[in-house]
Design a protein around this motif. Structure first.
Motif, short mmCIF file in Angstrom:
data_model
loop_
_atom_site.label_atom_id
_atom_site.label_comp_id
_atom_site.label_asym_id
_atom_site.label_seq_id
_atom_site.Cartn_x
_atom_site.Cartn_y
_atom_site.Cartn_z
N GLN A 130 15.84 -14.69 -25.23
CA GLN A 130 17.21 -14.52 -25.73
C GLN A 130 18.22 -14.69 -24.61
OE1 GLN A 130 16.15 -10.71 -27.88
NE2 GLN A 130 17.39 -11.66 -29.47
N GLY A 131 17.81 -15.45 -23.62
CA GLY A 131 18.70 -15.77 -22.51
C GLY A 131 18.12 -15.32 -21.18
N PHE A 132 18.46 -16.07 -20.14
CA PHE A 132 18.07 -15.71 -18.78
C PHE A 132 19.35 -15.36 -18.03
CE2 PHE A 132 14.68 -18.64 -20.14
CZ PHE A 132 13.57 -17.87 -19.87
N GLN A 133 19.52 -14.08 -17.72
CA GLN A 133 20.72 -13.61 -17.04
C GLN A 133 20.46 -13.49 -15.54
OE1 GLN A 133 23.48 -13.26 -18.83
NE2 GLN A 133 22.37 -13.69 -20.73
N PRO A 134 21.49 -13.71 -14.72
CA PRO A 134 21.31 -13.65 -13.26
C PRO A 134 21.20 -12.22 -12.75
CG PRO A 134 23.60 -14.09 -13.77
CD PRO A 134 22.87 -14.09 -15.08
N VAL A 135 20.12 -11.54 -13.16
CA VAL A 135 19.87 -10.15 -12.77
C VAL A 135 18.51 -10.08 -12.10
CG1 VAL A 135 19.59 -7.79 -13.56
CG2 VAL A 135 21.24 -9.30 -14.71
N GLY A 136 18.48 -9.65 -10.83
CA GLY A 136 17.20 -9.54 -10.12
C GLY A 136 16.52 -10.90 -9.98
N THR A 137 15.21 -10.86 -9.98
CA THR A 137 14.44 -12.10 -9.79
C THR A 137 14.22 -12.79 -11.14
OG1 THR A 137 12.43 -10.75 -9.89
CG2 THR A 137 13.25 -11.33 -7.70
N VAL A 138 15.30 -13.26 -11.74
CA VAL A 138 15.22 -13.91 -13.04
C VAL A 138 14.39 -15.19 -12.96
CG1 VAL A 138 17.35 -15.25 -12.80
CG2 VAL A 138 16.56 -14.57 -15.09
N ILE A 139 14.29 -15.78 -11.77
CA ILE A 139 13.44 -16.96 -11.60
C ILE A 139 12.00 -16.64 -11.98
CG2 ILE A 139 13.10 -16.43 -9.14
CD1 ILE A 139 13.15 -19.95 -10.74
N ASP A 140 11.58 -15.38 -11.78
CA ASP A 140 10.21 -15.00 -12.12
C ASP A 140 10.03 -14.81 -13.63
OD1 ASP A 140 8.56 -14.73 -9.61
OD2 ASP A 140 10.33 -13.58 -9.05
N SER A 141 11.08 -14.38 -14.33
CA SER A 141 11.01 -14.34 -15.79
C SER A 141 10.86 -15.75 -16.34
CB SER A 141 12.27 -13.68 -16.37
OG SER A 141 12.35 -12.33 -16.00
N TYR A 142 11.63 -16.67 -15.77
CA TYR A 142 11.50 -18.06 -16.20
C TYR A 142 10.12 -18.61 -15.87
CZ TYR A 142 12.21 -23.08 -16.61
OH TYR A 142 12.08 -24.41 -16.96
N MET A 143 9.58 -18.24 -14.72
CA MET A 143 8.24 -18.70 -14.34
C MET A 143 7.20 -18.27 -15.37
SD MET A 143 6.01 -17.74 -10.92
CE MET A 143 5.68 -16.08 -11.52
N ILE A 144 7.30 -17.03 -15.84
CA ILE A 144 6.37 -16.57 -16.87
C ILE A 144 6.53 -17.41 -18.14
CG2 ILE A 144 5.77 -14.66 -18.41
CD1 ILE A 144 6.57 -12.74 -16.17
N GLY A 145 7.78 -17.64 -18.55
CA GLY A 145 8.04 -18.45 -19.74
C GLY A 145 7.54 -19.87 -19.59
N ALA A 146 7.67 -20.42 -18.38
CA ALA A 146 7.22 -21.80 -18.14
C ALA A 146 5.72 -21.95 -18.24
CB ALA A 146 7.70 -22.25 -16.76
N SER A 147 4.97 -20.84 -18.12
CA SER A 147 3.52 -20.92 -18.20
C SER A 147 3.02 -21.01 -19.64
CB SER A 147 2.88 -19.71 -17.52
OG SER A 147 3.14 -18.52 -18.25
N ALA A 148 3.93 -20.84 -20.62
CA ALA A 148 3.55 -20.89 -22.03
C ALA A 148 3.35 -22.33 -22.49
CB ALA A 148 4.61 -20.20 -22.88
N SER A 149 2.69 -22.47 -23.63
CA SER A 149 2.54 -23.79 -24.24
C SER A 149 3.90 -24.31 -24.70
CB SER A 149 1.60 -23.73 -25.45
OG SER A 149 0.44 -22.99 -25.18
N GLU A 150 4.72 -23.41 -25.24
CA GLU A 150 6.08 -23.76 -25.66
C GLU A 150 7.02 -22.64 -25.24
OE1 GLU A 150 6.50 -24.48 -29.81
OE2 GLU A 150 5.27 -26.31 -29.80
N LEU A 151 8.18 -23.02 -24.70
CA LEU A 151 9.21 -22.05 -24.32
C LEU A 151 10.41 -22.23 -25.24
CD1 LEU A 151 10.53 -19.90 -22.60
CD2 LEU A 151 10.99 -21.64 -20.85
N TRP A 152 10.65 -21.21 -26.06
CA TRP A 152 11.78 -21.22 -27.00
C TRP A 152 12.94 -20.42 -26.41
CZ3 TRP A 152 11.32 -21.78 -32.81
CH2 TRP A 152 10.16 -22.50 -33.17
#
Length: 595
Positions: A130-152
């Motif tokens: 529901q959004g990636f906000q610039p709080v803390g290590t948000v790059i790591d939240s995106y990294m987890i999402g990128a490991s999925a088959s599909e990122l919605w």
């Protein structure tokens, strides 16, 4: 009179126990049993939902009342449960709900690895943000999402992954303005935990060290996300740093795969799972499966340790979910594993920014004993294994860390706050009386250290630092001069530490277990059991521990606030524990800027 009030406190605590707490526990158990019996944990076509938005610890708490204070989700539980789910024919799809802010980097590394193993079993993973906000290590939240088959991503959400920032609060000028003197010493210039009290800005070494480990974490997360998104790290870096973007822009730039509401992602997960598919929450599934304890004659002990390192016993831990590593408990857990004839090796999971050097040494002595008994010890580092967290790890046979684990910080600091001048401005006079030697009032808040007190305190700091360096030298088989060169209180990431010889291997608990099997000479073809320490107390044992003696009544009444997850009560207890550590002088504690 004091005994009277203590007795009355005990009576009150007992009445509270029998008329409020016990009925509450019984009701909770009845409701839980009815809930679990009325619904099957898995159906023929199950979508397993892992929601990371409520926060995550490194390890499951051994406190039987921890469930009252949070989601109970831990990295170790995620790894364990996904390993079971990938082999469960009922589980067809994993649905991930991503947090809007950051995730602790090492936790993100380990979750990503578990997701990739799940996908390797042939099962799809759908992640929704529901959004990636610039709080803390948000790059790591995106990294987890990128490991999925599909990122919605939700249509109204924003993709604001543009880098990694960390902010520090410095109290130096405020203390100077109000007459508070932070009388501290540190060993050495990179031991930055004390800087918040003494400085008004980053020192050169502080800025250098933080920039280095932040860059290491950022680079690692980018490389992982780029690999999973089938891009080059340079291309992904250029794209995200040119942001932020709307969901539509992120889709056009191939940063995500689809735009849709959470309900649409759920519907797609059900469709992929098959007819009559149902979504099962991660906690419910984990409870139905239990721990992955395995089978076989040989066992590997998994000893958990998370939080600040303090002396003594946990005593049930109250009713809150906060974690500390109590040296008596952790040492006993290791000794119990040593005495168990079935245990052939020990995996010591450490996630700690440090604490008391005396407590750290007690735990390290148990590690030495295990090795002397012929039981290899492999350390698996979690989010942090720095300062005292590295002390207790330093003499293990093998150390495994995530690329983004914060470790090292081989150094020490200590001191006191001189408060009398500040209070005097408000008409409050603080005076002290002491008997005995000159050092008896060294930690009085009324006056700075005298020359002789500072000399004695400085000597004790040097002694603790030298002992720390010697343990690292012995454990890592490095010359003392080399340890002094790379120590000086500096924090390193796991990736940096491996290059320096402070860590042997990059990975998580799965890799640590594999190494423990190897060192114990357990054939890969042979089944192995896992025994977990320390063993969790039952609610009845914990209640007995908390309410067993009248002298603990006051502590129990404070701890009761944790039943309702009172943040003020929990903060007060943490502050008391931290102050208790500082009052003893030297502290092997790293700053924890990611918490």
């Amino acid at each position: 009179m004091k005994q009277f009030f203590l007795t009355m406190g005990g009576v009150f605590a007992g009445l509270l126990l029998f008329f409020v707490i016990l009925p509450f526990i019984f009701l909770t158990m009845i409701i839980g049993a009815a809930s679990s019996s009325s619904k099957q944990a898995t159906v023929a076509n199950t979508v397993l939902e892992l929601d990371l938005r409520g926060g995550i610890s490194d390890q499951a708490s051994s406190n039987p009342f921890a469930a009252f204070s949070g989601s109970g989700l831990s990295v170790m539980k995620v790894v364990d449960t996904l390993a079971q789910a990938e082999k469960d024919d009922h589980v067809k799809v994993l649905l991930l709900r991503l947090p809007e802010g950051g995730v602790t980097p090492a936790s993100a590394d380990e979750i990503r690895q578990a997701i990739r193993r799940f996908r390797a079993s042939g099962k799809p993973v759908i992640a929704h943000s529901q959004g990636f906000q610039p709080v803390g290590t948000v790059i790591d939240s995106y990294m987890i999402g990128a490991s999925a088959s599909e990122l919605w991503m939700q249509n109204t959400a924003n993709f604001q992954v543009t880098g990694f920032a960390s902010n520090e609060v410095f109290l130096g000028r405020a203390f100077e303005k109000y007459g508070v003197r932070a009388d501290f010493e540190q060993r050495y210039e990179y031991k930055n935990a004390v800087n918040e009290y003494t400085q008004s800005d980053f020192t050169g070494p502080h800025r250098e060290a933080m920039t280095a480990w932040m860059t290491s974490i950022y680079t690692s997360a980018l490389a992982n996300a780029a690999s999973d998104r089938k891009q080059t790290p340079a291309a992904l870096k250029a794209t995200i740093e040119a942001g932020p973007y709307s969901a539509q822009q992120a889709l056009s730039l191939k940063l995500i795969d689809k735009i849709g509401q959470a309900e649409e992602a759920e519907a797609e997960a059900r469709r992929r799972a098959g007819s009559n598919a149902e979504i099962v929450e991660f906690g419910d599934y984990a409870s139905s499966q239990g721990s992955r304890d395995g089978s076989g004659a040989s066992a590997i002990a998994i000893v958990g340790a998370e939080g600040d390192i303090v002396t003594g016993r946990g005593g049930g831990g109250g009713f809150g979910g906060g974690s500390s590593i109590h040296s008596d408990d952790t040492a006993k857990a290791i000794y119990d594993a040593i005495e168990d004839k079935d245990v052939k090796a020990i995996v010591f999971r450490v996630s700690s920014p440090g604490g008391s050097p005396e407590a750290s040494e007690q735990i390290l002595a148990a590690v030495r004993t295990a090795r002397a008994a012929g039981k290899p010890v492999v350390v698996s580092m979690g989010s942090y294994a720095a300062s005292g967290g590295y002390w207790i790890s330093s003499e293990a046979d093998w150390i495994v860390a995530q690329p983004s684990t914060l470790t090292g910080s081989i150094g020490v600091y200590g001191g006191k706050f001189v408060l009398a001048p500040a209070l005097a401005r408000f008409g409050v006079d603080m005076r002290g009386i002491s008997v005995g030697g000159d050092y008896s009032d060294a930690f009085s808040p009324t006056e700075p250290f005298t020359t002789s007190q500072r000399a004695a305190f400085s000597a004790s700091m040097d002694k603790t630092y030298d002992e720390f360096v010697q343990r690292v030298s012995t454990g890592r088989r490095l010359p003392v001069d080399r340890v002094r060169e790379i120590a000086r209180g500096r924090v390193w990431t796991g990736a940096q530490a491996k290059d320096l010889g402070l860590v042997d291997q990059l990975g998580g608990v799965t890799e640590a277990i594999g190494k423990a099997r190897e060192l114990a000479r357990i054939p890969a073809s042979q089944s192995v059991r896992f025994k977990r320490y320390p063993k969790a107390e039952s609610p009845w044992e914990a209640l007995s521990s908390v309410f067993g003696v009248s002298s603990e009544a006051a502590h129990a009444l404070i701890a009761i606030g944790g039943v309702m997850s009172d943040p003020q009560a929990e903060a007060a207890m943490r502050a008391i524990e931290a102050d208790r550590m500082r009052s003893r002088g030297a502290v092997v504690m790293a700053d924890t800027p990611l918490q």
